[in-house]
Scaffold this motif. Structure first.
Motif, PDB file in Angstrom:
ATOM      1  N   THR A  16      -5.477 -11.765  -6.591  1.00 23.23           N
ATOM      2  CA  THR A  16      -4.093 -11.560  -6.174  1.00 23.23           C
ATOM      3  C   THR A  16      -3.237 -11.106  -7.343  1.00 23.23           C
ATOM      4  O   THR A  16      -2.419 -10.183  -7.214  1.00 23.23           O
ATOM      5  CB  THR A  16      -3.532 -12.843  -5.548  1.00 23.23           C
ATOM      6  OG1 THR A  16      -4.338 -13.205  -4.421  1.00 23.23           O
ATOM      7  CG2 THR A  16      -2.099 -12.650  -5.089  1.00 23.23           C
ATOM      8  N   TRP A  20      -1.393  -7.430  -7.604  1.00 22.85           N
ATOM      9  CA  TRP A  20       0.060  -7.452  -7.848  1.00 22.85           C
ATOM     10  C   TRP A  20       0.407  -6.664  -9.099  1.00 22.85           C
ATOM     11  O   TRP A  20       1.335  -5.856  -9.109  1.00 22.85           O
ATOM     12  CB  TRP A  20       0.486  -8.904  -7.966  1.00 22.85           C
ATOM     13  CG  TRP A  20       1.927  -9.187  -8.249  1.00 22.85           C
ATOM     14  CD1 TRP A  20       2.991  -8.945  -7.432  1.00 22.85           C
ATOM     15  CD2 TRP A  20       2.447  -9.839  -9.414  1.00 22.85           C
ATOM     16  NE1 TRP A  20       4.159  -9.400  -8.018  1.00 22.85           N
ATOM     17  CE2 TRP A  20       3.845  -9.950  -9.236  1.00 22.85           C
ATOM     18  CE3 TRP A  20       1.869 -10.342 -10.579  1.00 22.85           C
ATOM     19  CZ2 TRP A  20       4.680 -10.543 -10.184  1.00 22.85           C
ATOM     20  CZ3 TRP A  20       2.692 -10.939 -11.522  1.00 22.85           C
ATOM     21  CH2 TRP A  20       4.075 -11.027 -11.325  1.00 22.85           C
ATOM     22  N   GLU A  32      -5.162  -2.208  -1.825  1.00 16.95           N
ATOM     23  CA  GLU A  32      -5.533  -3.031  -0.667  1.00 16.95           C
ATOM     24  C   GLU A  32      -6.229  -4.288  -1.173  1.00 16.95           C
ATOM     25  O   GLU A  32      -7.216  -4.226  -1.907  1.00 16.95           O
ATOM     26  CB  GLU A  32      -6.470  -2.250   0.255  1.00 16.95           C
ATOM     27  CG  GLU A  32      -6.856  -3.026   1.509  1.00 16.95           C
ATOM     28  CD  GLU A  32      -7.632  -2.165   2.486  1.00 16.95           C
ATOM     29  OE1 GLU A  32      -6.987  -1.455   3.276  1.00 16.95           O
ATOM     30  OE2 GLU A  32      -8.887  -2.194   2.438  1.00 16.95           O
ATOM     31  N   VAL A 151       2.866  -8.057  -1.060  1.00 17.31           N
ATOM     32  CA  VAL A 151       3.094  -7.442   0.249  1.00 17.31           C
ATOM     33  C   VAL A 151       4.505  -6.849   0.312  1.00 17.31           C
ATOM     34  O   VAL A 151       4.701  -5.738   0.818  1.00 17.31           O
ATOM     35  CB  VAL A 151       2.864  -8.477   1.366  1.00 17.31           C
ATOM     36  CG1 VAL A 151       3.261  -7.899   2.723  1.00 17.31           C
ATOM     37  CG2 VAL A 151       1.401  -8.922   1.386  1.00 17.31           C
ATOM     38  N   ARG A 152       5.490  -7.567  -0.230  1.00 15.48           N
ATOM     39  CA  ARG A 152       6.856  -7.028  -0.251  1.00 15.48           C
ATOM     40  C   ARG A 152       6.934  -5.727  -1.041  1.00 15.48           C
ATOM     41  O   ARG A 152       7.753  -4.849  -0.745  1.00 15.48           O
ATOM     42  CB  ARG A 152       7.812  -8.051  -0.869  1.00 15.48           C
ATOM     43  CG  ARG A 152       8.190  -9.209   0.028  1.00 15.48           C
ATOM     44  CD  ARG A 152       9.366  -9.979  -0.536  1.00 15.48           C
ATOM     45  NE  ARG A 152       9.078 -10.591  -1.816  1.00 15.48           N
ATOM     46  CZ  ARG A 152       8.625 -11.819  -1.998  1.00 15.48           C
ATOM     47  NH1 ARG A 152       8.393 -12.596  -0.934  1.00 15.48           N
ATOM     48  NH2 ARG A 152       8.401 -12.310  -3.196  1.00 15.48           N
ATOM     49  N   ARG A 156      -1.135  -3.712   0.561  1.00  9.48           N
ATOM     50  CA  ARG A 156      -1.708  -3.977   1.892  1.00  9.48           C
ATOM     51  C   ARG A 156      -2.667  -5.149   1.813  1.00  9.48           C
ATOM     52  O   ARG A 156      -3.558  -5.186   0.954  1.00  9.48           O
ATOM     53  CB  ARG A 156      -2.433  -2.752   2.412  1.00  9.48           C
ATOM     54  CG  ARG A 156      -2.989  -2.947   3.821  1.00  9.48           C
ATOM     55  CD  ARG A 156      -3.643  -1.700   4.370  1.00  9.48           C
ATOM     56  NE  ARG A 156      -4.068  -1.918   5.757  1.00  9.48           N
ATOM     57  CZ  ARG A 156      -4.752  -1.045   6.458  1.00  9.48           C
ATOM     58  NH1 ARG A 156      -5.085   0.122   5.927  1.00  9.48           N
ATOM     59  NH2 ARG A 156      -5.108  -1.306   7.700  1.00  9.48           N
ATOM     60  N   LEU A 157      -2.496  -6.102   2.701  1.00  9.43           N
ATOM     61  CA  LEU A 157      -3.368  -7.265   2.787  1.00  9.43           C
ATOM     62  C   LEU A 157      -4.164  -7.196   4.074  1.00  9.43           C
ATOM     63  O   LEU A 157      -3.595  -7.023   5.162  1.00  9.43           O
ATOM     64  CB  LEU A 157      -2.535  -8.552   2.764  1.00  9.43           C
ATOM     65  CG  LEU A 157      -3.303  -9.867   2.938  1.00  9.43           C
ATOM     66  CD1 LEU A 157      -4.230 -10.109   1.750  1.00  9.43           C
ATOM     67  CD2 LEU A 157      -2.335 -11.030   3.112  1.00  9.43           C
TER      68      LEU A 157
END
Length: 344
Positions: A16, A20, A32, A151-152, A156-157
């Protein structure tokens, strides 16, 4: 205009943070992140969250101290991670390398001091590095907040099980997510204990992690590591204490983990020896998880076998990768951006 497509498999703290970092570095990247496993059974859900600057290995010290410096400098990261500054003690048989302590002082001024035997906290026979700027975080909380920001930011998750990793057409790398093949210009397996399944061989091995949270009386010590015995710990909820020792259980199935009673006995026996004024009055619960190990240990980006170009792993931690994750993810993102010929 859109940039290269990058896939990161594994939405623990390492994957993550990497996704990010990539998205923040270049918003045109199509990043992604595949939530591919069970965080509760991986290292993120199990991590005790110790964050300190000192490590005997200078490269790991640089990552740990850089992570802690960034964490302390950012009000947002401190809030996201629930950082609690308590200080820490690293106990070892030999004196700390003066170069390591000097490097730590440059990154975290005024934090660390080396103590000879007789001055070391807890065990007078040990050498120690005592840090003022250290403590612990919630890796799961940090992961959740960073994931939301990813995500903000336009990342893409997707959710699903990753498999079938291979080279794709046109120099791409691909894997399947629940039967659908997905192609990327670069792919990263940040899949922790599931990495050996995706990349069979001898380089990556899954290892058991286990610690307990105990009820305690007396003075609960600040976060500590005893290099000689392997015992580590930190204050737990309320008057409790988190205590653990490294296991030697390799090649475990991360989907079928079981507590090892011998590790509980070894942990409590060592705690009684090292902290005679600390009373362990009961075991609240045991945490059992797994992580991926490789040699040399440490969380960093590694190229996968040459048969799959543009495929990397971001794993191989020492079971305490939370303390290096911020800096390691920044270095990994920089390397991927260079590999993609995208300016950072």
């Amino acid at each position: 205009m859109t940039g290269p497509r990058v896939g990161v498999a594994g939405a623990g703290i390492a994957g993550t943070l990497l996704a990010w970092r990539l998205k923040l570095a270049d918003r045109s990247l199509r990043v992604e992140l595949v939530d591919a496993g069970s965080p509760e059974r991986g290292a993120t859900g199990a991590s005790g969250g110790l964050v300190r600057g000192y490590e005997p290995d200078l490269a790991q010290l640089d990552l740990a101290a850089s992570t802690l410096a960034e964490l302390r400098a950012s009000r947002l990261l401190r809030a996201w991670s629930g950082y609690q500054e308590t200080g820490s003690v690293y106990l070892q048989a030999d004196p700390a390398d003066p170069a390591a302590v000097e490097h730590l002082e440059r990154l975290l001024p005024g934090s660390a001091r080396a103590c000879p035997p007789g001055e070391a906290p807890y065990m007078a026979a040990r050498h120690a590095v005592v840090e003022r700027h250290a403590g612990f975080i919630s890796p799961r909380r940090l992961r959740d907040e960073v994931l939301a920001d990813f995500v903000r930011s336009g990342g893409r998750l997707v959710h699903g099980t990753v498999g079938g990793v291979r080279a794709g057409p046109g120099g791409t790398v691909s894997w399947q997510v629940d039967g659908r093949r997905r192609h990327y210009h670069s792919g990263v397996l940040a899949t922790g204990p599931w990495t050996p399944v995706l990349l069979p061989g001898d380089e990556y091995r899954t290892k058991l992690i286990q610690y307990g949270v105990y009820d305690a009386t007396g003075t609960v010590p600040a976060p500590f590591v005893d290099e000689v015995t392997g015992l580590y710990g930190r204050p737990g909820p309320g008057s409790g204490i988190l205590l653990g020792v490294p296991s030697d259980a390799y090649d475990v199935d991360p989907a079928a983990l079981r507590p090892v009673p011998a590790l509980v006995r070894r942990t409590t026996d060592l705690a009684a020896r090292i902290f005679p004024d600390l009373g362990i009055t009961g075991l609240r619960h045991i945490v059992v998880a797994a992580d991926c190990y490789t040699a040399p240990p440490g969380l960093r980006l590694r190229p996968a076998p040459p048969a799959v170009p543009h495929l990397f792993t971001f794993t191989g931690g020492s079971g305490g990768a939370a303390k290096t994750a911020l800096a390691a993810a920044r270095h990994a993102a920089d390397r991927l951006l260079h590999d993609l010929a995208v300016p950072a």
